[in-house]
Design an enzyme around this catalytic site. Sequence first.
Site, PDB file in Angstrom:
ATOM      1  N   ASP A   1       0.863  -1.185   0.000  1.00 58.38           N
ATOM      2  CA  ASP A   1       0.000   0.000   0.000  1.00 58.38           C
ATOM      3  C   ASP A   1       0.897   1.232   0.000  1.00 58.38           C
ATOM      4  O   ASP A   1       2.081   1.152   0.328  1.00 58.38           O
ATOM      5  CB  ASP A   1      -0.904   0.025   1.249  1.00 58.38           C
ATOM      6  CG  ASP A   1      -1.799   1.262   1.276  1.00 58.38           C
ATOM      7  OD1 ASP A   1      -2.361   1.609   0.225  1.00 58.38           O
ATOM      8  OD2 ASP A   1      -1.886   1.916   2.330  1.00 58.38           O
ATOM      9  N   SER A   2       0.294   2.363  -0.339  1.00 54.16           N
ATOM     10  CA  SER A   2       1.062   3.605  -0.314  1.00 54.16           C
ATOM     11  C   SER A   2       1.356   4.049   1.117  1.00 54.16           C
ATOM     12  O   SER A   2       2.159   4.948   1.321  1.00 54.16           O
ATOM     13  CB  SER A   2       0.271   4.700  -1.027  1.00 54.16           C
ATOM     14  OG  SER A   2      -0.984   4.853  -0.401  1.00 54.16           O
TER      15      SER A   2
ATOM     16  N   GLY B   1      -2.433   9.259  -4.270  1.00 58.69           N
ATOM     17  CA  GLY B   1      -3.662   9.755  -4.908  1.00 58.69           C
ATOM     18  C   GLY B   1      -3.483  10.922  -5.867  1.00 58.69           C
ATOM     19  O   GLY B   1      -4.024  10.910  -6.964  1.00 58.69           O
TER      20      GLY B   1
ATOM     21  N   CYS C   1      -4.148  -1.153  -2.243  1.00 56.17           N
ATOM     22  CA  CYS C   1      -4.200   0.290  -2.480  1.00 56.17           C
ATOM     23  C   CYS C   1      -5.024   0.490  -3.744  1.00 56.17           C
ATOM     24  O   CYS C   1      -4.700  -0.093  -4.792  1.00 56.17           O
ATOM     25  CB  CYS C   1      -2.774   0.805  -2.669  1.00 56.17           C
ATOM     26  SG  CYS C   1      -2.680   2.536  -3.150  1.00 56.17           S
ATOM     27  N   ASN C   2      -6.068   1.275  -3.640  1.00 52.81           N
ATOM     28  CA  ASN C   2      -6.942   1.467  -4.800  1.00 52.81           C
ATOM     29  C   ASN C   2      -6.243   2.205  -5.931  1.00 52.81           C
ATOM     30  O   ASN C   2      -6.405   1.869  -7.097  1.00 52.81           O
ATOM     31  CB  ASN C   2      -8.188   2.249  -4.384  1.00 52.81           C
ATOM     32  CG  ASN C   2      -9.086   1.435  -3.489  1.00 52.81           C
ATOM     33  OD1 ASN C   2      -9.998   0.776  -3.952  1.00 52.81           O
ATOM     34  ND2 ASN C   2      -8.811   1.442  -2.199  1.00 52.81           N
TER      35      ASN C   2
ATOM     36  N   GLU D   1      -2.987   9.564   7.750  1.00 46.48           N
ATOM     37  CA  GLU D   1      -1.536   9.351   7.895  1.00 46.48           C
ATOM     38  C   GLU D   1      -0.987  10.093   9.120  1.00 46.48           C
ATOM     39  O   GLU D   1       0.040   9.725   9.656  1.00 46.48           O
ATOM     40  CB  GLU D   1      -0.788   9.764   6.624  1.00 46.48           C
ATOM     41  CG  GLU D   1      -1.038   8.869   5.412  1.00 46.48           C
ATOM     42  CD  GLU D   1      -0.327   7.507   5.461  1.00 46.48           C
ATOM     43  OE1 GLU D   1       0.779   7.415   6.007  1.00 46.48           O
ATOM     44  OE2 GLU D   1      -0.912   6.524   4.941  1.00 46.48           O
TER      45      GLU D   1
ATOM     46  N   CYS E   1     -10.830   3.607  -1.125  1.00 48.11           N
ATOM     47  CA  CYS E   1      -9.474   3.952  -0.709  1.00 48.11           C
ATOM     48  C   CYS E   1      -9.244   3.184   0.579  1.00 48.11           C
ATOM     49  O   CYS E   1     -10.095   3.205   1.479  1.00 48.11           O
ATOM     50  CB  CYS E   1      -9.368   5.453  -0.457  1.00 48.11           C
ATOM     51  SG  CYS E   1      -7.828   5.934   0.344  1.00 48.11           S
ATOM     52  N   THR E   2      -8.094   2.504   0.666  1.00 44.16           N
ATOM     53  CA  THR E   2      -7.904   1.626   1.823  1.00 44.16           C
ATOM     54  C   THR E   2      -7.683   2.401   3.129  1.00 44.16           C
ATOM     55  O   THR E   2      -7.706   1.811   4.198  1.00 44.16           O
ATOM     56  CB  THR E   2      -6.731   0.651   1.574  1.00 44.16           C
ATOM     57  OG1 THR E   2      -5.626   1.386   1.074  1.00 44.16           O
ATOM     58  CG2 THR E   2      -7.130  -0.417   0.594  1.00 44.16           C
ATOM     59  N   HIS E   3      -7.473   3.700   3.034  1.00 43.79           N
ATOM     60  CA  HIS E   3      -7.358   4.497   4.262  1.00 43.79           C
ATOM     61  C   HIS E   3      -8.730   4.783   4.890  1.00 43.79           C
ATOM     62  O   HIS E   3      -8.829   5.026   6.079  1.00 43.79           O
ATOM     63  CB  HIS E   3      -6.683   5.838   3.975  1.00 43.79           C
ATOM     64  CG  HIS E   3      -5.201   5.756   3.793  1.00 43.79           C
ATOM     65  ND1 HIS E   3      -4.620   5.014   2.809  1.00 43.79           N
ATOM     66  CD2 HIS E   3      -4.182   6.334   4.482  1.00 43.79           C
ATOM     67  CE1 HIS E   3      -3.302   5.144   2.882  1.00 43.79           C
ATOM     68  NE2 HIS E   3      -3.011   5.935   3.885  1.00 43.79           N
TER      69      HIS E   3
HETATM   70  N1  DGL Z   1      -3.955   3.702  -0.282  1.00 48.80           N
HETATM   71  C1  DGL Z   1      -4.428   4.656  -1.229  1.00 48.80           C
HETATM   72  C2  DGL Z   1      -5.673   4.120  -1.933  1.00 48.80           C
HETATM   73  O1  DGL Z   1      -6.274   3.145  -1.503  1.00 48.80           O
HETATM   74  C3  DGL Z   1      -4.764   5.972  -0.603  1.00 48.80           C
HETATM   75  C4  DGL Z   1      -3.606   6.744  -0.114  1.00 48.80           C
HETATM   76  C5  DGL Z   1      -2.843   7.482  -1.166  1.00 48.80           C
HETATM   77  O2  DGL Z   1      -3.330   8.460  -1.758  1.00 48.80           O
HETATM   78  O3  DGL Z   1      -1.714   7.101  -1.348  1.00 48.80           O
HETATM   79  O4  DGL Z   1      -6.055   4.682  -2.919  1.00 48.80           O
END
Ligand code: DGL
Length: 274
Positions: free
Chosen positions: A9-10, A42, A72-73, A151, A184-186
């Site tokens: 993931d990011s 993103g 991560c989407n 974050e 979005c996984t966040h």
């Molecule tokens: N993990 C990212 C997602 O699911 C969101 C966080 C990012 O923007 O890096 O899209």
Amino acid sequence: MDRAIGVIDSGVGGLTVAHELMRQLPKEKLIYLGDTARCPYGPRSKEEVQKYTWEMVDFLLTKDIKMLVIACNTATAFTLDDLKEKLDIPVIGVIQPGARAAINFTKNNQVGIIGTEGTVRSGAYSYALKKIKTDIHVTALACPLFVPMVEKGILSGEHALDVISDSLLPLKKHKEMDTLILGCTHYPLLKDTIQKVIGEKVTIISSSEETARETSAILDVHHLLNKAELPPVHEFYATGDLNIFIEISRSIFKEANFHMLTIKKANITPNQVS
Ligand code: DGL
């Protein structure tokens, strides 16, 4: 030694997917990499997201993973097809499982999706939803303020409520929507506040459960399920500061699972991984 499932993931958002994988597949070892140093993905260009994602994947390939979960989407939207084509291990993203779950839940075919600018811009959810059901009506909204908040470890409270209320205003006007995908996984980390703002009548879908179910099915089909009896020790890595990463991991995994993780810093530089 049984091989691990790689999860990328990011940042910290993919921990929600890792948590569900641990719940559904307790015998499986996970190697998680969060690119917290370069989060968020993103707002980045497609090319940049592809480059960073490949650098994360290269890091995990040095650890001999048996399957890759792109938790991560944004990375799924921009790299899933490429990774599937080039890797010789099974690869799964979070968008199709999320879309499938939403189709199961919606009663009136009015589905909302919130995600990063990149995910919304890519149109990947609309594509995935309409591929399954052509008459689905999709309303997509980017919420660029959510990820920086998560974050920083701000998951609830007045500030979170204000930011979420303001950001979701355009969706609140859409009275018919009965299902909302957290694309979005966040965002599952903000789920309670999102539910409060959007109202109890809307079913909120986070793709983690469905993604874990599909991971399990894929491992089974490929005869890759772990047979070991001892509980695994998971390896978690972050590219940035470890303090917040540890704090958020602890709040997601709770003490019962948190002690099963080793958390280390990963250094990722272009074409040079350690
Ligand atoms: N993990 C990212 C997602 O699911 C969101 C966080 C990012 O923007 O890096 O899209």
